[in-house]
Design an enzyme around this catalytic site. Structure first.
Site, mmCIF file in Angstrom:
data_model
loop_
_atom_site.group_PDB
_atom_site.id
_atom_site.type_symbol
_atom_site.label_atom_id
_atom_site.label_comp_id
_atom_site.label_asym_id
_atom_site.label_seq_id
_atom_site.Cartn_x
_atom_site.Cartn_y
_atom_site.Cartn_z
ATOM 1 N N TYR A 108 0.867 -1.186 0.000
ATOM 2 C CA TYR A 108 0.000 0.000 0.000
ATOM 3 C C TYR A 108 0.899 1.230 0.000
ATOM 4 C CZ TYR A 108 -3.480 -3.472 1.556
ATOM 5 O OH TYR A 108 -4.287 -4.589 1.668
ATOM 6 N N PRO A 158 -15.100 -5.650 3.167
ATOM 7 C CA PRO A 158 -16.364 -6.061 3.800
ATOM 8 C C PRO A 158 -17.562 -5.247 3.332
ATOM 9 C CG PRO A 158 -15.026 -4.812 5.345
ATOM 10 C CD PRO A 158 -14.157 -5.066 4.139
HETATM 11 N N1 LIG Z 1 -5.491 -8.972 1.337
HETATM 12 C C1 LIG Z 1 -5.848 -8.361 0.233
HETATM 13 O O1 LIG Z 1 -5.522 -8.802 -0.890
HETATM 14 C C2 LIG Z 1 -6.693 -7.131 0.340
HETATM 15 C C3 LIG Z 1 -7.326 -6.564 -0.800
HETATM 16 C C4 LIG Z 1 -8.120 -5.439 -0.629
HETATM 17 C C5 LIG Z 1 -8.292 -4.888 0.645
HETATM 18 N N2 LIG Z 1 -7.658 -5.432 1.717
HETATM 19 C C6 LIG Z 1 -7.828 -4.896 3.077
HETATM 20 O O2 LIG Z 1 -9.213 -4.717 3.338
HETATM 21 C C7 LIG Z 1 -9.459 -3.399 3.798
HETATM 22 C C8 LIG Z 1 -10.844 -2.943 3.406
HETATM 23 O O3 LIG Z 1 -11.020 -3.070 2.002
HETATM 24 P P1 LIG Z 1 -11.460 -1.885 1.051
HETATM 25 O O4 LIG Z 1 -11.118 -0.573 1.667
HETATM 26 O O5 LIG Z 1 -10.963 -2.189 -0.293
HETATM 27 O O6 LIG Z 1 -13.009 -2.069 0.937
HETATM 28 P P2 LIG Z 1 -14.324 -1.790 1.817
HETATM 29 O O7 LIG Z 1 -13.971 -1.724 3.264
HETATM 30 O O8 LIG Z 1 -15.313 -2.788 1.364
HETATM 31 O O9 LIG Z 1 -14.836 -0.370 1.315
HETATM 32 C C9 LIG Z 1 -14.074 0.795 1.313
HETATM 33 C C10 LIG Z 1 -14.809 1.823 0.475
HETATM 34 O O10 LIG Z 1 -16.098 2.047 1.038
HETATM 35 C C11 LIG Z 1 -16.314 3.404 1.332
HETATM 36 N N3 LIG Z 1 -16.936 3.463 2.659
HETATM 37 C C12 LIG Z 1 -16.418 3.063 3.840
HETATM 38 N N4 LIG Z 1 -17.263 3.274 4.840
HETATM 39 C C13 LIG Z 1 -18.364 3.830 4.291
HETATM 40 C C14 LIG Z 1 -19.584 4.293 4.840
HETATM 41 N N5 LIG Z 1 -19.823 4.214 6.161
HETATM 42 N N6 LIG Z 1 -20.508 4.805 3.990
HETATM 43 C C15 LIG Z 1 -20.269 4.884 2.674
HETATM 44 N N7 LIG Z 1 -19.106 4.480 2.084
HETATM 45 C C16 LIG Z 1 -18.169 3.959 2.901
HETATM 46 C C17 LIG Z 1 -14.939 4.049 1.360
HETATM 47 O O11 LIG Z 1 -15.030 5.368 0.876
HETATM 48 P P3 LIG Z 1 -14.769 6.637 1.858
HETATM 49 O O12 LIG Z 1 -13.304 6.782 1.942
HETATM 50 O O13 LIG Z 1 -15.481 7.739 1.172
HETATM 51 O O14 LIG Z 1 -15.409 6.291 3.187
HETATM 52 C C18 LIG Z 1 -14.106 3.168 0.437
HETATM 53 O O15 LIG Z 1 -14.111 3.652 -0.882
HETATM 54 C C19 LIG Z 1 -8.326 -2.583 3.160
HETATM 55 O O16 LIG Z 1 -8.077 -1.391 3.867
HETATM 56 C C20 LIG Z 1 -7.165 -3.536 3.283
HETATM 57 O O17 LIG Z 1 -6.627 -3.452 4.601
HETATM 58 C C21 LIG Z 1 -6.885 -6.541 1.577
#
Ligand SMILES: NC(=O)c1ccc[n+]([C@@H]2O[C@H](COP(=O)([O-])OP(=O)(O)OC[C@H]3O[C@@H](n4cnc5c(N)ncnc54)[C@H](OP(=O)(O)O)[C@@H]3O)[C@@H](O)[C@H]2O)c1
Length: 293
Positions: free
Chosen positions: A65, A211
């Site tokens: 990242y 999630p």
């Molecule tokens: N191991 C792997 O290969 C892998 C791959 C992907 C991700 N990850 C991990 O998983 C974590 C979470 O994944 P992710 O960030 O991709 O996806 P996510 O948690 O499903 O969603 C994040 C997105 O949702 C929006 N969001 C968050 N809270 C919200 C709310 N209350 N209301 C409306 N929109 C909201 C955020 O925008 P805003 O900024 O506008 O809130 C952001 O664009 C990452 O930080 C990382 O640590 C791991």
């Protein structure tokens, strides 16, 4: 209509007690593509500090990242760290451009990556070090044996895996104790539930990534913008659909640690509030049976 009981904590590797609603820091990087330094460094620091104030004690990051910038931001915001904070990072993926990642699970690469994460995070031991993804060009045993060596050397406390199948987890368990698995899973994408169930049976922490259903390189949470069952249950609890989606995960199994990612403090607060929702058995049945969100 009884509410289900909801354990709020989980012991990773039997000794790191974490709040099951954590924070995924990946979005605090250059956008698009989670590449480079987060544009508003001070705001990123404030968000991380607010997460700690709200009781988060599990933060997920990775060398890729940025690369490196996300770990630096965490150290810059939170070092010296609270005693109970668990930082989980990952190695084994090289990121050279916003839309380009390449696995490198060789021993040399994992050793370099681990040392670099230790330095950026300003620590002597990484609480949870996850193989970001298996490298198809390197024997899986070589990657896991390297992590086991790093653990024996004291540089890693616990070993985790990410983007793995059950047979890969089983193979890894022949070599080292596996404390966690991080795979993509959310209310709308449940193809990986058998991996979750395997982890539950073996007391391995399961960390579902994305999630809220986000695309890895795009902004926005599909599960925050839905109509139908999720929205109806949310209205009933006076909550938002994304909060119910997170709560469903917490209710799904007691070894799940949820790590929603966000760049805004209001979303952070909203997501963390999901930990206090008590879904009823009927809610869960309806969510489990819904075909689309
Ligand atoms: N191991 C792997 O290969 C892998 C791959 C992907 C991700 N990850 C991990 O998983 C974590 C979470 O994944 P992710 O960030 O991709 O996806 P996510 O948690 O499903 O969603 C994040 C997105 O949702 C929006 N969001 C968050 N809270 C919200 C709310 N209350 N209301 C409306 N929109 C909201 C955020 O925008 P805003 O900024 O506008 O809130 C952001 O664009 C990452 O930080 C990382 O640590 C791991």
């Amino acid at each position: 209509m009884n509410s289900t009981s909801l354990p709020t904590m989980f012991f990773i590797g039997n000794d790191l007690n974490v709040n099951r609603l954590g924070y995924g820091a990946m979005r605090l990087t250059g956008q698009p593509g989670n590449f480079g330094r987060y544009a508003d460094w001070e705001a990123g620091k404030q968000l991380l500090r607010r997460a700690i104030e709200l009781g988060v004690n599990f933060i997920d990051t990775a060398e890729s990242y940025g690369p490196g910038d996300n770990e630096e931001l965490i150290a810059s915001a939170l070092y010296p760290y609270p005693d109970d904070l668990v930082i989980a990072t990952k190695g084994g993926v090289l990121k050279t451009a916003p839309d380009s990642i390449r696995a490198d699970g060789s021993s040399k690469s994992l050793r370099r990556s681990c040392e670099a994460s230790l330095q950026r995070l300003k620590i002597d031991q990484i609480d949870l070090y996850q193989l970001h993804r298996p490298d198809p060009n390197v024997s899986f045993a070589e990657s896991i044996e390297t992590l086991a060596e790093l653990q024996r050397e004291g540089k890693i406390r616990h070993i985790g895996l990410s983007n793995v199948t059950i047979s890969q987890i089983e193979a890894a368990r022949q070599i080292a104790k596996i404390a966690s698995v991080q795979n993509r899973l959310n209310l709308a994408e449940r193809a990986g539930e058998e991996v979750l169930d395997f982890c539950t049976q073996h007391n391995i922490a399961f960390i579902p990534y994305a999630p809220l259903g986000a695309h890895p390189l795009k902004r926005g949470a599909p599960l925050a913008n839905t109509e139908g069952t999720l929205t109806e249950i949310a209205a009933h609890h006076d909550m938002k659909p994304n909060q119910i989606a997170l709560s469903w995960m917490l209710h799904r199994a007691s070894n799940i640690i949820v790590i929603p990612g966000t760049t805004t403090i209001s979303h952070l607060e909203e997501n963390i509030a999901a930990a206090s929702i008590a879904l009823t058995a009927d809610d869960i049945k309806l969510l489990n049976e819904a075909q689309a969100f």
